[in-house]
Design a protein around this motif. Structure first.
Motif, PDB file in Angstrom:
ATOM      1  N   PHE A  85      61.089 -54.455  49.335  1.00 16.56           N
ATOM      2  CA  PHE A  85      60.118 -53.391  49.057  1.00 16.56           C
ATOM      3  C   PHE A  85      60.545 -52.504  47.895  1.00 16.56           C
ATOM      4  O   PHE A  85      59.858 -51.538  47.579  1.00 16.56           O
ATOM      5  N   GLY A  86      61.689 -52.783  47.282  1.00 13.36           N
ATOM      6  CA  GLY A  86      62.111 -51.982  46.129  1.00 13.36           C
ATOM      7  C   GLY A  86      63.617 -51.785  46.121  1.00 13.36           C
ATOM      8  O   GLY A  86      64.326 -52.237  47.024  1.00 13.36           O
ATOM      9  N   LYS A 141      60.441 -43.776  48.939  1.00 16.24           N
ATOM     10  CA  LYS A 141      59.140 -44.084  49.536  1.00 16.24           C
ATOM     11  C   LYS A 141      59.274 -44.502  50.985  1.00 16.24           C
ATOM     12  O   LYS A 141      58.336 -44.328  51.771  1.00 16.24           O
ATOM     13  N   ALA A 142      60.411 -45.074  51.340  1.00 11.19           N
ATOM     14  CA  ALA A 142      60.557 -45.565  52.719  1.00 11.19           C
ATOM     15  C   ALA A 142      61.967 -45.314  53.213  1.00 11.19           C
ATOM     16  O   ALA A 142      62.922 -45.287  52.433  1.00 11.19           O
ATOM     17  N   SER A 143      62.074 -45.145  54.529  1.00 11.18           N
ATOM     18  CA  SER A 143      63.369 -45.134  55.196  1.00 11.18           C
ATOM     19  C   SER A 143      63.273 -46.147  56.323  1.00 11.18           C
ATOM     20  O   SER A 143      62.199 -46.327  56.919  1.00 11.18           O
ATOM     21  N   THR A 144      64.382 -46.814  56.614  1.00  9.70           N
ATOM     22  CA  THR A 144      64.378 -47.807  57.684  1.00  9.70           C
ATOM     23  C   THR A 144      65.585 -47.576  58.588  1.00  9.70           C
ATOM     24  O   THR A 144      66.625 -47.110  58.141  1.00  9.70           O
ATOM     25  N   ASP A 283      56.849 -44.752  56.121  1.00  8.92           N
ATOM     26  CA  ASP A 283      56.388 -44.431  54.771  1.00  8.92           C
ATOM     27  C   ASP A 283      56.524 -42.923  54.570  1.00  8.92           C
ATOM     28  O   ASP A 283      55.744 -42.141  55.131  1.00  8.92           O
ATOM     29  N   ASN A 284      57.509 -42.517  53.768  1.00  9.00           N
ATOM     30  CA  ASN A 284      57.766 -41.084  53.577  1.00  9.00           C
ATOM     31  C   ASN A 284      56.651 -40.367  52.828  1.00  9.00           C
ATOM     32  O   ASN A 284      56.652 -39.141  52.752  1.00  9.00           O
ATOM     33  N   ARG A 285      55.706 -41.113  52.258  1.00  6.73           N
ATOM     34  CA  ARG A 285      54.642 -40.497  51.469  1.00  6.73           C
ATOM     35  C   ARG A 285      53.506 -39.981  52.347  1.00  6.73           C
ATOM     36  O   ARG A 285      52.673 -39.211  51.885  1.00  6.73           O
ATOM     37  N   ILE A 307      64.560 -46.734  50.609  1.00 10.75           N
ATOM     38  CA  ILE A 307      63.964 -47.482  49.499  1.00 10.75           C
ATOM     39  C   ILE A 307      63.388 -46.518  48.470  1.00 10.75           C
ATOM     40  O   ILE A 307      62.588 -45.631  48.806  1.00 10.75           O
ATOM     41  N   LYS A 308      63.814 -46.685  47.231  1.00 14.00           N
ATOM     42  CA  LYS A 308      63.403 -45.758  46.168  1.00 14.00           C
ATOM     43  C   LYS A 308      61.919 -45.897  45.854  1.00 14.00           C
ATOM     44  O   LYS A 308      61.361 -46.988  45.936  1.00 14.00           O
TER      45      LYS A 308
END
Ligand SMILES: [Fe+2]
Length: 314
Positions: A85-86, A141-144, A283-285, A307-308
């Motif tokens: 994802f990035g 944009k994301a954390s897992t 999704d941090n957005r 994920i950046k």
């Protein structure tokens, strides 16, 4: 994977979610009406095919948080899957295991002490609603999270809240009032109030000149084009974490307190009770998250990636 390569993997917008899931051989089952979906039929250790990636990506965009249960991942597996994802951020030094120099992308989230030293970060204190790293210019944009050990009494759940829906639920007059406002986010203090390395304690008497990025209070998600309330955090310890530009402190504090009340109601929230082997990506957005209290005598160990994003909030 570069952003150009990621763009090439975007599903055809004319393809329905059901078709995308069928192509990948997965089932996507919502966990609440408001937020979250479990994806069944995936083994994240396997090669990440374009069809599987398209399915995970679509489910993540539609449901904001995805859960995949019974995953037995090495750190290399976790990094490889997340990279689909990035590019990944590196974990801060206090969140890296001493022997983990080969995997600096892994953040260890844990309350466990070994030889009196923490093996990870974020210990056992409850964490309030927040967005990861909203105090940076380009937040991830994301954390897992991948659960390796969880308290056996079921405590230590993680809450997620859908910020599209929180925005949509605001009274129309309030929504109009905030539509073009901008927030300054305080980078000087961590969530528990500690002064971050490299910063001086800031009193924020002069908001306009204080350090910190400015982000829109209502942001447009760069992929879904939907608008979400973007609050970041309310307090860093006993200090305000955000300020509305162009307002007096009293006006700003009053407006932000009013908006945070809608978060505190938790109408669009889901608390995930962890099982060992759970993998979650949010999704941090368009999502804020928090951690409930847990029994500090019990071990909780999670490995995390971040994920950046490639664009600032807009
Ligand atoms: Fe967080």
């Amino acid at each position: 994977m570069s952003n150009t390569e990621l763009d090439a993997l975007q599903p055809d917008p004319s393809t329905t979610a059901a078709e995308i899931y069928r192509n990948a051989g997965v089932d996507v089952v919502p966990v609440t009406d408001a937020i979250g979906a479990e994806i069944r039929g995936l083994d994240l250790r396997n090669e990440f095919t374009p069809a599987a990636r398209a399915a995970v990506h679509r489910a993540w965009l539609e449901h904001c948080v995805i859960l995949v249960r019974d995953q037995w991942l090495s750190d290399a597996d976790l990094i490889r899957f997340s990279r689909g994802f990035g590019d990944l951020d590196h974990g801060p030094p206090m969140a890296r295991a001493a022997d983990q120099d080969t995997h600096p992308e892994i953040f260890i989230v844990s309350n466990v002490l070994e030889d009196g030293q923490p093996i990870g970060f974020l210990d056992d204190r409850p964490l309030p609603w927040h967005t990861d790293m909203s105090y940076t210019e380009v937040p991830p944009k994301a954390s897992t999270l991948h659960a390796l050990e969880v308290p056996e009494d079921g405590s230590g759940s993680t809450g997620f809240i859908n910020m599209y829906k929180v925005l949509d639920s605001l009274p129309a007059a309030l929504r109009n009032r905030i539509a073009s406002l901008r927030l300054k986010h305080d980078p000087a203090h961590a969530l528990q109030g500690e002064v971050r390395h490299g910063f001086d304690a800031v009193t924020y008497e002069h908001i306009e000149s204080a350090p910190g990025p400015v982000h829109p209070l209502v942001r447009t998600h760069p992929e879904t084009r939907r608008r979400a309330l973007y609050l970041g955090r309310h307090w860093n310890g006993d200090k305000r974490a955000t300020f509305v530009l162009g307002m007096s402190r009293a006006q700003s504090d009053s407006l932000l307190d009013e908006l945070w009340q809608f978060v505190a109601e938790e109408r669009y929230a889901w608390y995930h009770e962890w099982r060992v082997g759970d993998y979650v990506m949010w999704d941090n957005r368009c999502v804020m998250h928090r951690r409930g209290p847990f029994n500090s005598a019990m071990r909780r160990v999670m490995h995390r990636t971040q994920i950046k994003d490639s664009v600032r909030p807009m």
